[in-house]
Write an enzyme that holds these catalytic residues in place. Structure first.
Site, PDB file in Angstrom:
ATOM      1  N   ARG A 195      86.425  45.646   7.268  1.00 53.41           N
ATOM      2  CA  ARG A 195      85.152  44.936   7.221  1.00 53.41           C
ATOM      3  C   ARG A 195      85.429  43.437   7.288  1.00 53.41           C
ATOM      4  O   ARG A 195      86.345  42.933   6.640  1.00 53.41           O
ATOM      5  CB  ARG A 195      84.385  45.259   5.931  1.00 53.41           C
ATOM      6  CG  ARG A 195      83.809  46.667   5.881  1.00 53.41           C
ATOM      7  CD  ARG A 195      82.642  46.824   6.844  1.00 53.41           C
ATOM      8  NE  ARG A 195      82.027  48.151   6.778  1.00 53.41           N
ATOM      9  CZ  ARG A 195      82.369  49.177   7.529  1.00 53.41           C
ATOM     10  NH1 ARG A 195      83.369  49.057   8.398  1.00 53.41           N
ATOM     11  NH2 ARG A 195      81.740  50.325   7.423  1.00 53.41           N
ATOM     12  N   GLU A 224      77.843  41.199  12.828  1.00 45.72           N
ATOM     13  CA  GLU A 224      78.091  41.891  14.093  1.00 45.72           C
ATOM     14  C   GLU A 224      76.780  42.390  14.687  1.00 45.72           C
ATOM     15  O   GLU A 224      76.027  43.084  13.984  1.00 45.72           O
ATOM     16  CB  GLU A 224      79.044  43.072  13.869  1.00 45.72           C
ATOM     17  CG  GLU A 224      80.407  42.660  13.370  1.00 45.72           C
ATOM     18  CD  GLU A 224      81.297  43.834  13.000  1.00 45.72           C
ATOM     19  OE1 GLU A 224      82.476  43.613  12.717  1.00 45.72           O
ATOM     20  OE2 GLU A 224      80.796  44.991  12.988  1.00 45.72           O
ATOM     21  N   HIS A 247      84.938  45.441  17.277  1.00 45.37           N
ATOM     22  CA  HIS A 247      84.677  46.593  16.409  1.00 45.37           C
ATOM     23  C   HIS A 247      84.756  47.909  17.184  1.00 45.37           C
ATOM     24  O   HIS A 247      83.830  48.736  17.156  1.00 45.37           O
ATOM     25  CB  HIS A 247      83.313  46.475  15.721  1.00 45.37           C
ATOM     26  CG  HIS A 247      83.242  47.236  14.423  1.00 45.37           C
ATOM     27  ND1 HIS A 247      82.635  46.742  13.290  1.00 45.37           N
ATOM     28  CD2 HIS A 247      83.718  48.471  14.075  1.00 45.37           C
ATOM     29  CE1 HIS A 247      82.729  47.624  12.312  1.00 45.37           C
ATOM     30  NE2 HIS A 247      83.385  48.688  12.766  1.00 45.37           N
TER      31      HIS A 247
END
Length: 280
Positions: A195, A224, A247
């Site tokens: 994270r 994000e 990601h």
């Protein structure tokens, strides 16, 4: 409004706050299509008796492999060497190779893991195959240290590579900040596929510019998709000691199929009255 009449909500990163949950009187289950659940107000769900289930273990292969993709690219200077060839450096060389960027072997390096769950253990398995020395870190600020673990502060000082595999909570937010970055070896590499909020991104940007640490490989950011972030600065993305991917560590074809299968299993188990993989 999409959830207005829903009894089951399937969410990934979308925030389900207490206010949103209060406006969904028919909601009985939140099926999270991910492992992390910090985007759902669990207290609000518990107060209403809403079941919250997540998906677990689906990324046991894909995330550890991405960790090592980032680590190998940094340790072996894949990006800078590739860009130098694209710029014509090799073609103009007087010898068969050149050594513009220092390469490090992983064998014999100490890998410090913060987080010892499925993904941390997966990284540990691959690290052992590379001949790395493995250490797991204790919780930051812990009064005692579990057997087989290294105190957090000592791991920060001694590890050649630090890889993060812990959830984002109030206790882990900015787990790595300016003091920790200053305590790391000047050659240390920091990997974060967990994270974004685990790391103080402004402090990391400063450390990378100052070459305070050896490098960093990230697959996550605090926000994000990112609008503004200190780690998106062009000078950092071009510097060679920082790699950022959007990601995608979790997203191999195999992992996504496993995720979908388990998500369906969670919903079917709830409907059958035997909810599983509950976090609330």
């Amino acid at each position: 409004e999409r959830l207005a009449d829903a009894t089951i909500a399937i969410v990934n990163k979308r925030r389900l706050s207490a206010d949103i949950i209060a406006g969904l009187p028919g909601l009985q289950m939140v099926a999270i299509a991910a492992t992390g659940y910090n985007n759902v107000d669990l207290d609000a769900c518990r107060a209403r008796g809403i079941v919250v289930s997540n998906v677990r273990g689906y990324a046991r292969e894909t995330v550890p492999e991405h960790v090592f993709a980032l680590l190998l690219a940094l340790a072996r200077q894949i990006g800078p060497f590739h860009r130098s060839v694209a710029a014509g450096r090799w073609q103009k060389s007087e010898q068969f190779c050149y050594f513009d960027y220092p390469i490090r072997d992983l064998a014999g390096q100490t890998l410090g893991l913060l987080g010892s769950g499925t993904l941390g253990q997966g990284v540990a398995r691959i690290a052992a195959a590379f001949g790395m020395q493995l250490v797991f870190g204790e919780h930051k600020g812990a009064a005692t240290c579990r057997d087989g673990y290294l105190p957090f502060e000592r791991l920060i000082r001694e590890a050649d590579v630090i890889s993060l595999h812990c959830p984002l909570t109030d206790a882990t937010r900015h787990l790595i900040g300016a003091p920790e970055l200053a305590a790391m070896k000047p050659t240390a590499i920091l990997i974060n596929t967990a994270r974004g909020g685990l790391v103080d991104e402004a402090a990391l940007a400063d450390a990378l510019r100052a070459r305070q640490i050896g490098g960093a490989g990230f697959d996550v950011l605090t926000e994000e998709p990112p609008v503004t972030n200190p780690l998106l600065a062009p000078d950092l993305l071009d510097a060679g000691n920082f790699i950022l991917t959007p990601h995608v560590a979790w997203s191999s074809r195999e992992a996504m199929q496993t995720l979908a299968d388990q998500l369906i299993d969670n919903i079917e188990a709830f409907v059958a009255g035997a909810a599983m993989n509950r976090v609330a």
